[in-house]
Every structure is written in C-alpha cells, then in structure tokens.
Write a protein that holds these residues in place. Structure first.
Motif, PDB file in Angstrom:
ATOM      1  N   ASP A  89       0.825  -1.207   0.000  1.00 19.58           N
ATOM      2  CA  ASP A  89       0.000   0.000   0.000  1.00 19.58           C
ATOM      3  C   ASP A  89       0.862   1.261   0.000  1.00 19.58           C
ATOM      4  OD1 ASP A  89      -2.304  -1.485  -0.064  1.00 19.58           O
ATOM      5  OD2 ASP A  89      -2.636  -1.416   2.102  1.00 19.58           O
ATOM      6  N   THR A  90       1.925   1.249   0.801  1.00 19.74           N
ATOM      7  CA  THR A  90       2.822   2.401   0.843  1.00 19.74           C
ATOM      8  C   THR A  90       3.499   2.611  -0.499  1.00 19.74           C
ATOM      9  OG1 THR A  90       3.244   2.109   3.203  1.00 19.74           O
ATOM     10  CG2 THR A  90       4.854   3.396   1.959  1.00 19.74           C
ATOM     11  N   PHE A  91       3.968   1.516  -1.098  1.00 20.19           N
ATOM     12  CA  PHE A  91       4.620   1.614  -2.400  1.00 20.19           C
ATOM     13  C   PHE A  91       3.667   2.167  -3.456  1.00 20.19           C
ATOM     14  CE2 PHE A  91       4.915  -0.610  -6.530  1.00 20.19           C
ATOM     15  CZ  PHE A  91       5.983   0.104  -7.050  1.00 20.19           C
ATOM     16  N   LEU A  92       2.446   1.632  -3.519  1.00 18.78           N
ATOM     17  CA  LEU A  92       1.482   2.098  -4.516  1.00 18.78           C
ATOM     18  C   LEU A  92       1.154   3.567  -4.328  1.00 18.78           C
ATOM     19  CD1 LEU A  92      -1.049  -0.868  -4.900  1.00 18.78           C
ATOM     20  CD2 LEU A  92       0.710  -0.113  -6.505  1.00 18.78           C
ATOM     21  N   ARG A  93       1.025   3.983  -3.079  1.00 20.59           N
ATOM     22  CA  ARG A  93       0.738   5.396  -2.810  1.00 20.59           C
ATOM     23  C   ARG A  93       1.887   6.278  -3.319  1.00 20.59           C
ATOM     24  NH1 ARG A  93      -0.587   4.681   1.893  1.00 20.59           N
ATOM     25  NH2 ARG A  93       1.338   5.202   3.002  1.00 20.59           N
ATOM     26  N   GLN A  94       3.123   5.860  -3.083  1.00 19.40           N
ATOM     27  CA  GLN A  94       4.279   6.638  -3.532  1.00 19.40           C
ATOM     28  C   GLN A  94       4.399   6.625  -5.060  1.00 19.40           C
ATOM     29  OE1 GLN A  94       7.453   4.749  -1.363  1.00 19.40           O
ATOM     30  NE2 GLN A  94       7.089   5.932   0.508  1.00 19.40           N
ATOM     31  N   LEU A  95       4.131   5.450  -5.670  1.00 20.99           N
ATOM     32  CA  LEU A  95       4.201   5.362  -7.129  1.00 20.99           C
ATOM     33  C   LEU A  95       3.144   6.243  -7.778  1.00 20.99           C
ATOM     34  CD1 LEU A  95       5.323   4.073  -9.713  1.00 20.99           C
ATOM     35  CD2 LEU A  95       3.672   2.216  -9.415  1.00 20.99           C
ATOM     36  N   LYS A  96       1.921   6.196  -7.282  1.00 20.15           N
ATOM     37  CA  LYS A  96       0.847   7.025  -7.842  1.00 20.15           C
ATOM     38  C   LYS A  96       1.172   8.509  -7.697  1.00 20.15           C
ATOM     39  CE  LYS A  96      -2.877   3.707  -6.909  1.00 20.15           C
ATOM     40  NZ  LYS A  96      -4.098   3.465  -6.115  1.00 20.15           N
ATOM     41  N   SER A  97       1.741   8.872  -6.571  1.00 18.50           N
ATOM     42  CA  SER A  97       2.116  10.273  -6.351  1.00 18.50           C
ATOM     43  C   SER A  97       3.155  10.707  -7.377  1.00 18.50           C
ATOM     44  CB  SER A  97       2.663  10.451  -4.932  1.00 18.50           C
ATOM     45  OG  SER A  97       3.097  11.782  -4.733  1.00 18.50           O
ATOM     46  N   ALA A  98       4.158   9.846  -7.620  1.00 21.23           N
ATOM     47  CA  ALA A  98       5.195  10.179  -8.595  1.00 21.23           C
ATOM     48  C   ALA A  98       4.624  10.248 -10.005  1.00 21.23           C
ATOM     49  CB  ALA A  98       6.324   9.145  -8.523  1.00 21.23           C
ATOM     50  N   LEU A  99       3.724   9.320 -10.353  1.00 19.28           N
ATOM     51  CA  LEU A  99       3.114   9.327 -11.684  1.00 19.28           C
ATOM     52  C   LEU A  99       2.237  10.556 -11.900  1.00 19.28           C
ATOM     53  CD1 LEU A  99       2.091   5.561 -12.073  1.00 19.28           C
ATOM     54  CD2 LEU A  99       4.001   6.728 -13.184  1.00 19.28           C
ATOM     55  N   SER A 100       1.545  10.965 -10.855  1.00 16.67           N
ATOM     56  CA  SER A 100       0.638  12.120 -10.987  1.00 16.67           C
ATOM     57  C   SER A 100       1.396  13.401 -11.326  1.00 16.67           C
ATOM     58  CB  SER A 100      -0.176  12.306  -9.706  1.00 16.67           C
ATOM     59  OG  SER A 100       0.656  12.681  -8.626  1.00 16.67           O
ATOM     60  N   LEU A 101       2.672  13.473 -10.920  1.00 15.61           N
ATOM     61  CA  LEU A 101       3.478  14.669 -11.176  1.00 15.61           C
ATOM     62  C   LEU A 101       3.893  14.779 -12.639  1.00 15.61           C
ATOM     63  CD1 LEU A 101       5.791  14.664  -8.018  1.00 15.61           C
ATOM     64  CD2 LEU A 101       3.799  16.115  -8.449  1.00 15.61           C
ATOM     65  N   ILE A 102       3.894  13.663 -13.359  1.00 15.82           N
ATOM     66  CA  ILE A 102       4.332  13.670 -14.757  1.00 15.82           C
ATOM     67  C   ILE A 102       3.207  13.304 -15.718  1.00 15.82           C
ATOM     68  CG2 ILE A 102       6.730  13.167 -14.151  1.00 15.82           C
ATOM     69  CD1 ILE A 102       6.200  10.240 -14.973  1.00 15.82           C
ATOM     70  N   LEU A 103       1.992  13.264 -15.216  1.00 15.32           N
ATOM     71  CA  LEU A 103       0.855  12.882 -16.052  1.00 15.32           C
ATOM     72  C   LEU A 103       0.673  13.881 -17.192  1.00 15.32           C
ATOM     73  CD1 LEU A 103      -1.420  10.689 -15.978  1.00 15.32           C
ATOM     74  CD2 LEU A 103      -2.877  12.437 -14.941  1.00 15.32           C
ATOM     75  N   PRO A 104       0.619  13.410 -18.454  1.00 17.53           N
ATOM     76  CA  PRO A 104       0.408  14.328 -19.584  1.00 17.53           C
ATOM     77  C   PRO A 104      -0.872  15.136 -19.414  1.00 17.53           C
ATOM     78  CG  PRO A 104       1.062  12.156 -20.366  1.00 17.53           C
ATOM     79  CD  PRO A 104       0.787  12.012 -18.898  1.00 17.53           C
ATOM     80  N   LYS A 105      -0.858  16.366 -19.882  1.00 12.27           N
ATOM     81  CA  LYS A 105      -1.976  17.275 -19.662  1.00 12.27           C
ATOM     82  C   LYS A 105      -3.273  16.772 -20.277  1.00 12.27           C
ATOM     83  CE  LYS A 105      -0.885  20.216 -23.661  1.00 12.27           C
ATOM     84  NZ  LYS A 105      -0.563  21.597 -24.096  1.00 12.27           N
ATOM     85  N   GLU A 106      -3.179  15.944 -21.354  1.00 12.18           N
ATOM     86  CA  GLU A 106      -4.420  15.470 -21.969  1.00 12.18           C
ATOM     87  C   GLU A 106      -5.180  14.495 -21.082  1.00 12.18           C
ATOM     88  OE1 GLU A 106      -1.144  13.440 -24.558  1.00 12.18           O
ATOM     89  OE2 GLU A 106      -1.446  15.366 -23.582  1.00 12.18           O
ATOM     90  N   PHE A 107      -4.517  13.943 -20.059  1.00  8.07           N
ATOM     91  CA  PHE A 107      -5.230  13.075 -19.130  1.00  8.07           C
ATOM     92  C   PHE A 107      -5.779  13.870 -17.948  1.00  8.07           C
ATOM     93  CE2 PHE A 107      -2.815  10.009 -21.529  1.00  8.07           C
ATOM     94  CZ  PHE A 107      -3.741   9.004 -21.705  1.00  8.07           C
ATOM     95  N   LEU A 108      -5.279  15.084 -17.764  1.00 13.25           N
ATOM     96  CA  LEU A 108      -5.853  15.973 -16.755  1.00 13.25           C
ATOM     97  C   LEU A 108      -7.070  16.690 -17.335  1.00 13.25           C
ATOM     98  CD1 LEU A 108      -2.521  17.489 -15.391  1.00 13.25           C
ATOM     99  CD2 LEU A 108      -3.953  15.773 -14.266  1.00 13.25           C
ATOM    100  N   ALA A 109      -6.969  17.079 -18.586  1.00 13.49           N
ATOM    101  CA  ALA A 109      -8.091  17.715 -19.298  1.00 13.49           C
ATOM    102  C   ALA A 109      -8.156  17.088 -20.682  1.00 13.49           C
ATOM    103  CB  ALA A 109      -7.880  19.230 -19.396  1.00 13.49           C
ATOM    104  N   PRO A 110      -8.828  15.939 -20.819  1.00 12.89           N
ATOM    105  CA  PRO A 110      -8.821  15.191 -22.074  1.00 12.89           C
ATOM    106  C   PRO A 110      -9.316  16.032 -23.256  1.00 12.89           C
ATOM    107  CG  PRO A 110      -9.807  13.900 -20.310  1.00 12.89           C
ATOM    108  CD  PRO A 110      -9.638  15.286 -19.784  1.00 12.89           C
TER     109      PRO A 110
END
Length: 404
Positions: free
Chosen positions: A154-175
């Motif tokens: 659970d800790t690992f997934l939380r950290q991975l998701k946090s790291a991925l959210s920082l680099i998420l392409p803008k089209e997935f934030l506002a498709p």
C-alpha cells in the motif's frame, strides 16, 4: 473495472529496464495478482505483455511489460525493437532498476536525460541489496522521481501514484475532445454515416461512436442520417456542423449549403490523435507526386481487407487517377512501422482510432525526422477530391498555414 474502455483511450505505461530487474514481478505487485509469468532466469518476458487494469485515481491503465533491453540471446535485438516500440506507445514510462546492479542502466539514464518521455524510476530487490547512491546520482541530478519497492504494498502504490501524478500528460488531466471549439453551446450536429460494404454488420465504427458520445457529453442535438438524406436534413435542422465518412465527402459538400461548416470523421481524428497542421500540410505533397514514387499506407490495426478497402484499394485508385502517375503502394499494418522511411514520397495513415495519441505523434515525428510528408486517409481523400480547404474551414483558427 472499465475493461470496455478502448486501449487507445487508456493511460499507457511502459515498464522498461534490463533483464531480470523485476519488471514482471513489479507488474504482479501493482495488479495484486499473478498476471505475468516470472522467473529468476533472465529473459523470461519474450514479447511485450499488455495488461489493462483500473488504477485509481487514473482510471483505466494499459501496462506494457517489456523484455529486457540488454538481452543478448538470439532474439535479443528483436526484443529490444519491441521494447522501443512500447516506448513509442507509452504516455508514461516506469524504469525499473535492481539494487543488485553494479552499474547504472545506460538506457534509462539516456531516457532521463533526453526527457523525451515522462519517466519515474522504481528500485527493486531492496531486501537483497542496498541502493548504491553513487550509481543513482546521475539519475537524481536529472530530477527524476525514484520510488522504492518495500514490503508494504500500500505504501509503495501510494508513492508510485504520487510520482506518476506529477508527470501525467496534460491530456489526461483535461482530455481533448473531438468537437471542442467547433460547435457552439447547444448546437446541432449532422452526422452522415453511409451503410455500405465497409460498415461493420450491426455496428458503426469507433470514430462515429466517439463523435456521438462527445455530442451527448456536450448536450448537442445530434441528427444521424445516411448520405441519401443530406439535403432534407440540412433544410429541416440547419446544423452548426456536418460530419461525414470520408468516402461520401464529395456528396456531402454537393448537397450542403455553403454556409454550413463541414468536415469528416477522419479529420476530427487527425485533430484529436495527432497534429492536424502537419497532416494537412502533408496532404499537399499529393500535388507533387512523380512516376515511380512509393507511398506507404499505414494501418494502425490488423484486419481482413475487403474488396473495396479504403486504404488498400480506394485511396491508391484515387491517387493514380488524380495524379495520372505510375505510383507504388506498400502496406504497414498494426504496430509495424518501417524503420527506414526515407524511400517513401508520402505516408498516408489511417485515422488512428485503435492507437493512442502518443503512438500517433511518434509516427508523425518519425516521418518528420525522415523529411517525409505524412497525412491521413480523410485528409488525403479531401485533397484528392479538391475540397481540402472546405473541410478544414471549421479549424481555420487552428490552421493558419495549413493551406499555404
């Protein structure tokens, strides 16, 4: 889980790294189940393994588990080529490094330094070795996030998701949307869908489905007809936009009043998935084709070609008639895309409904890098019929130089 979401619309994440660093084990950990065969033997993953799953808060995610790119077996070069293809398809990349490694993965360092793809690093095998900070230092200097796999999933997934959210392409934030900016609020859209030998029995094709859904999302009034009732529908409903299948675009424009903006599904897909300016400019290369030129027809999916297949039959016939030249056509299907594009005078791509935007943009970049013009089916058909400017009018503010 939203398994029904088309792969082309899922966030695509590639797992890459050397052989035996734990990429497949990592995917099993993320999934919470054994979805990939793992083994202590290097090279267990022989081809790219695709796994779709729901990953909150990102929604449907397509994971690409790749073979190690330092594979030295007889199939090593083929596996590395497949890994590079997976990188081209990926929206995000998770690079995997084992703490047991004595040297830094040069491929991951190059990827981090180039910043060509959003990247997160995951460290594995922490229970077997201590991370070598001096080896990781060059990666740290690039600013790449590094996540450690520890015993707490659970800790690992939380950290991975946090790291991925920082680099998420803008089209997935506002498709991006197919109809954004070209139909007024509360507007009326006329969709012209021919029912012929190319139409799947009992179904309509994905671009048509996408336009219908986007019109519903935007609360537009949608009028759906065949090409036989265009005049009647235009007079009765006064649409703000007409959209048709590329094969009936000439009839649509002949039957529509000139004041009604009109385009094709393929052009809408070119705008959504790729670079419409580049594809519109590429179509003008049709005007300069010469005897002996070779044209690549690029299909994003594999299918059994019908007798009147649009890419393999109709477009070649149309271009030969338009130019009066002796032209040669080659076909690339599915994920295959030639490494050497320099021998082509033009690339004509399908609408790309079965691949994601990242992969389509990569293909466009490959063509640009080889100085080969690239366009798509609908844009090419409109150019061949002499109506390209008319069907690009709805996007005139976005394409200041498309028809120069």
């Amino acid at each position: 889980m939203k398994q029904s979401t088309p792969k082309a619309q899922q966030l695509t994440i590639a797992l890459v790294g050397r052989t035996n660093v734990g990429k497949s084990t990592l995917l099993n950990l993320i999934a919470g189940q054994d979805v990939v065969i793992t083994s202590p033997l290097a090279g267990t993953t022989t081809d790219v393994v695709e796994k779709s799953m729901e990953l909150l808060p990102f929604g449907p995610v397509l994971w690409l588990d790749t073979g190690g790119w330092n594979d030295t077996t007889a199939l090593g070069e083929d596996r590395k080529a497949r890994t590079q293809q997976a990188l081209a398809r990926a929206d995000l990349v998770v690079g995997v490094i084992s703490t047991k490694d004595e040297t830094l993965d040069p491929e991951l360092l190059a990827l981090a330094q180039s910043k060509s793809k959003p990247l997160v690093i995951v460290l594995t095998h922490l229970d077997e070795a201590t991370p070598k900070e001096d080896i990781l230092a060059p990666l740290v200097e690039t600013g790449i996030s590094i996540v450690k796999v520890d015993a707490d999933r659970d800790t690992f997934l939380r950290q991975l998701k946090s790291a991925l959210s920082l680099i998420l392409p803008k089209e997935f934030l506002a498709p991006p949307e197919l109809l954004a900016g070209i139909v007024p609020k509360g507007g009326v859209i006329l969709q012209i869908i021919p029912i012929d030998s190319q139409a799947p029995k009992g179904r309509i094709i994905l671009p048509q489905v996408n336009v219908i859904r986007n019109a519903l999302d935007r609360d537009y009034i949608s009028i759906i007809i065949t090409e036989n009732r265009i005049k009647e529908a235009a007079e009765r409903f006064h649409p703000d936009l007409a959209v048709c299948d590329s094969q009936v675009v000439a009839k649509m424009l002949a039957d529509l009043p000139e004041n009604i903006p009109a385009t094709t599904y393929s052009i809408l897909m070119a705008r959504l998935k790729g670079d419409l300016t580049e594809l519109a400019t590429g179509a003008t290369a049709i005007r300069n084709l010469k005897d002996g030129d070779t044209i690549l027809i690029a299909e994003a999916c594999t299918h059994h070609a019908a007798d009147e297949d649009i890419g393999r039959v109709k477009i070649p016939a149309m271009l030969r008639q338009k130019t009066g030249k002796q032209l040669t056509f080659e076909i690339a299907s599915g994920k295959d895309f030639p490494k050497d594009l320099s021998r082509y005078a033009l690339i004509i791509h399908c609408g790309g409904c079965m691949i994601n935007r990242a992969f389509m943009l990569w293909r466009i970049d490959q063509a640009k890098g080889a100085s080969v013009p690239i366009t798509n089916y609908g844009v090419a058909i409109s150019e061949a019929k002499g109506i390209l400017e008319r069907v690009l009018e709805p996007f005139h503010t976005e394409l200041p130089h498309a028809n120069a």
